[in-house]
Design a protein around this motif. Structure first.
Motif, PDB file in Angstrom:
ATOM      1  N   TYR A 347     -38.788 -48.615 -32.410  1.00  0.00           N
ATOM      2  CA  TYR A 347     -38.542 -49.016 -30.861  1.00  0.00           C
ATOM      3  C   TYR A 347     -39.689 -48.002 -30.011  1.00  0.00           C
ATOM      4  CZ  TYR A 347     -35.518 -44.936 -30.794  1.00  0.00           C
ATOM      5  OH  TYR A 347     -35.080 -43.797 -30.697  1.00  0.00           O
ATOM      6  N   GLU A 370     -41.257 -60.298 -22.732  1.00  0.00           N
ATOM      7  CA  GLU A 370     -40.976 -60.743 -24.111  1.00  0.00           C
ATOM      8  C   GLU A 370     -41.300 -61.994 -25.085  1.00  0.00           C
ATOM      9  OE1 GLU A 370     -36.732 -59.490 -25.190  1.00  0.00           O
ATOM     10  OE2 GLU A 370     -36.325 -59.804 -22.917  1.00  0.00           O
ATOM     11  N   CYS A 377     -36.884 -56.560 -25.940  1.00  0.00           N
ATOM     12  CA  CYS A 377     -36.907 -55.530 -25.270  1.00  0.00           C
ATOM     13  C   CYS A 377     -35.428 -55.074 -24.754  1.00  0.00           C
ATOM     14  CB  CYS A 377     -37.819 -55.413 -23.975  1.00  0.00           C
ATOM     15  SG  CYS A 377     -37.914 -54.310 -22.916  1.00  0.00           S
ATOM     16  N   PRO A 390     -37.244 -49.178 -20.434  1.00  0.00           N
ATOM     17  CA  PRO A 390     -37.182 -50.443 -21.501  1.00  0.00           C
ATOM     18  C   PRO A 390     -37.438 -49.902 -22.668  1.00  0.00           C
ATOM     19  CG  PRO A 390     -38.794 -50.913 -19.578  1.00  0.00           C
ATOM     20  CD  PRO A 390     -38.338 -49.399 -19.506  1.00  0.00           C
ATOM     21  N   ILE A 392     -38.652 -51.085 -26.143  1.00  0.00           N
ATOM     22  CA  ILE A 392     -39.352 -52.257 -26.883  1.00  0.00           C
ATOM     23  C   ILE A 392     -39.311 -52.200 -28.407  1.00  0.00           C
ATOM     24  CG2 ILE A 392     -41.620 -53.497 -26.981  1.00  0.00           C
ATOM     25  CD1 ILE A 392     -42.478 -52.129 -24.568  1.00  0.00           C
TER      26      ILE A 392
END
Length: 495
Positions: A347, A370, A377, A390, A392
């Motif tokens: 991530y 996304e 996310c 955020p 990801i």
């Protein structure tokens, strides 16, 4: 990337450097084998790595002075590192420099009850300050999610915040004085324990400078009394837009919570199995809103918070009724990053800040991204001050997913700038966001940043090639990013 007008610097002289340092540092403080230096190749952002040729672990200020003087004498770049929990590549080593680890400077020198301050070394863990002050009813307010591990020196480098920064401020609001070693080996003190200090406010310039101006060896922090009472309202909402409106209305209503955090549905579903905090799995977003103070103050503020949330369309309200329950509510928010590691091989945690009124718009845009980048996310962030984080999620073993994650992150940061925000709130720039600095700042502003850097470090040896992009880099990046038909820095040559 160097500007074309910059002459190549002489090659670093590692042999001369180490020979000079031998009388000053014990042998065990100098690491040079690959097995010993590998743990230092990156900070918490593992997308960017570089194996340091040498790692030096000083045990006192005199040894730090000796290292900096030697680096200057032999033209060797130097990157200072604390606990390595940073998330922007700020502590990534330099391929031709030394990595200066400050973890051994970890003593709490004094808890001063009369002035409500603590004097600590840079390697002291953030949480350790509050643990040492707890018997006196005091604590250190900034509380990054990594506070159990991150060091106060690293907090100063990044101007770290935490879930309670809305009411109690960032590192810059809670540090009174720092003792710094310059690249010349000179010891200077910035700030003071008095309400003000003479001359320019260099302390404010230093905090958040990411190791580019000097190396901290001692810090005086402000301690505050532990509140008599603290409670959290956990509010569920059927949409991110409704939760965003509630955030705006809380502040507009004259309420300054001790903490105001938001998690979207994906984040809630990611965290709940990990901490079992009782989060509402049916909600599209939840808010955690804390009040602290006297019993009477908290009771009144909690009632006002609940009313604001009801009017904003909250579908469920739950108030903590014990300290254990309050900490459990916060546990999910503070453990979002490790929870992400349970559901995704990799991530990428972003960090940008926007005006609160644009929360709904930006979160909606991230949801559309996304689909564009084909990645999930989860959003978990400091809603009170608009500081987004955020997460990801990607798999580095899959073709192109690393590249897509980086592009996704860059798009989020540039959207933050577009709506009037900034590319960082507390994680810093490091190597991660250096291109986005070209988007946010003008040529004149970048030149000013460079002038400040040269004022402290005219040799360019302290954490080089980070944070401040060269104008050539901005020209190259600008060629790829045309906004409204205008290219940034049109007068510079393209490559």
């Amino acid at each position: 990337m160097n500007d074309s007008t910059t002459s190549p610097a002489p090659a670093p002289d590692f042999a001369g450097l180490l020979a000079r340092l031998k009388p000053s540092l014990p042998e065990h403080c100098i690491l040079s084998s690959i097995e010993d230096t590998r743990p230092y190749e990156c900070d918490g952002l593992s997308l960017y790595r570089c194996l340091p040729p040498v790692v030096i672990l000083p045990e006192n200020e005199a040894q730090v002075v000796a290292v900096l003087q030697a680096c200057k004498a032999f033209n060797v770049p130097i990157v200072a590192r604390g606990a390595g929990t940073g998330l922007s590549g700020g502590a990534m080593p330099h391929a031709q420099g030394i990595l200066l680890g400050l973890a051994k400077l970890n003593r709490i020198r004094k808890i001063d009850l009369e002035s409500a301050t603590a004097i600590v070394e840079p390697g002291v863990r953030n949480l350790a300050i509050s643990e040492a002050a707890a018997p006196y009813g005091l604590y250190y307010a900034p509380d990054p999610s990594s506070q159990i591990a991150c060091s106060i020196g690293g907090n100063i480098a990044e101007n770290s915040g935490g879930v309670h920064c809305l009411k109690y401020g960032l590192t810059i609001h809670n540090v009174l004085r720092v003792r710094v070693v310059t690249i010349d080996g000179e010891i200077v003190e910035l700030g003071s324990e008095a309400p003000d200090s003479p001359g320019l406010d260099l302390l404010a310039a230093f905090i958040g400078s990411e190791g580019m101006l000097g190396v901290v060896t001692e810090v005086t922090v402000r301690l505050i009394p532990k509140p008599a009472c603290a409670q959290v309202v956990m509010a569920s909402f059927a949409s991110v837009e409704a939760a965003s409106l509630a955030v705006t209305n809380i502040i507009a209503g004259g309420i300054i919570p001790a903490g105001l955090e938001m998690m979207d549905k994906r984040a809630v579903h990611m965290v709940e199995p990990f901490v079992k905090a009782g989060y509402d799995l049916d909600a599209d977003a939840i808010l955690l809103c804390e009040s602290d103070g006297t019993l009477e103050e908290v009771a009144d503020e909690i009632a006002r918070m609940e009313e604001v949330f009801r009017l904003a369309g909250a579908t469920r309200l739950q108030v903590s009724h014990s300290e254990a329950e309050r900490l459990l509510f916060w546990a999910g928010r503070k453990n979002a990053f490790p929870a992400a590691g349970r559901i995704s091989p990799d991530y990428y945690c972003m960090d940008g800040t926007i005006p609160r009124r644009h929360l709904g718009r930006v979160l909606g845009a991230i949801e559309q991204m996304e689909d564009e980048y084909g990645l999930r996310c989860a959003n978990v962030f400091h809603a009170g001050d608009g500081n987004l984080h955020p997460l990801i999620m990607f798999d580095s073993n899959q073709p192109n997913e690393v590249e897509r994650a980086e592009k996704f992150g860059a798009a989020i940061l540039e959207l933050c700038v577009q709506v009037g925000g900034t590319v960082t709130g507390e994680h810093g720039i490091g190597v991660e966001k250096i291109n986005q600095m070209c988007i946010q700042f003008t040529r004149e502003e970048l030149e000013f940043f460079g002038a400040l850097k040269r004022g402290f470090d005219p040799y360019g040896l302290l954490n080089p090639e980070k944070v401040i992009p060269t104008l050539a880099r901005c020209a190259e990046y600008g060629k790829m990013h045309v906004h409204n038909g205008e290219i940034r820095f049109p007068d510079l040559p393209r490559f």
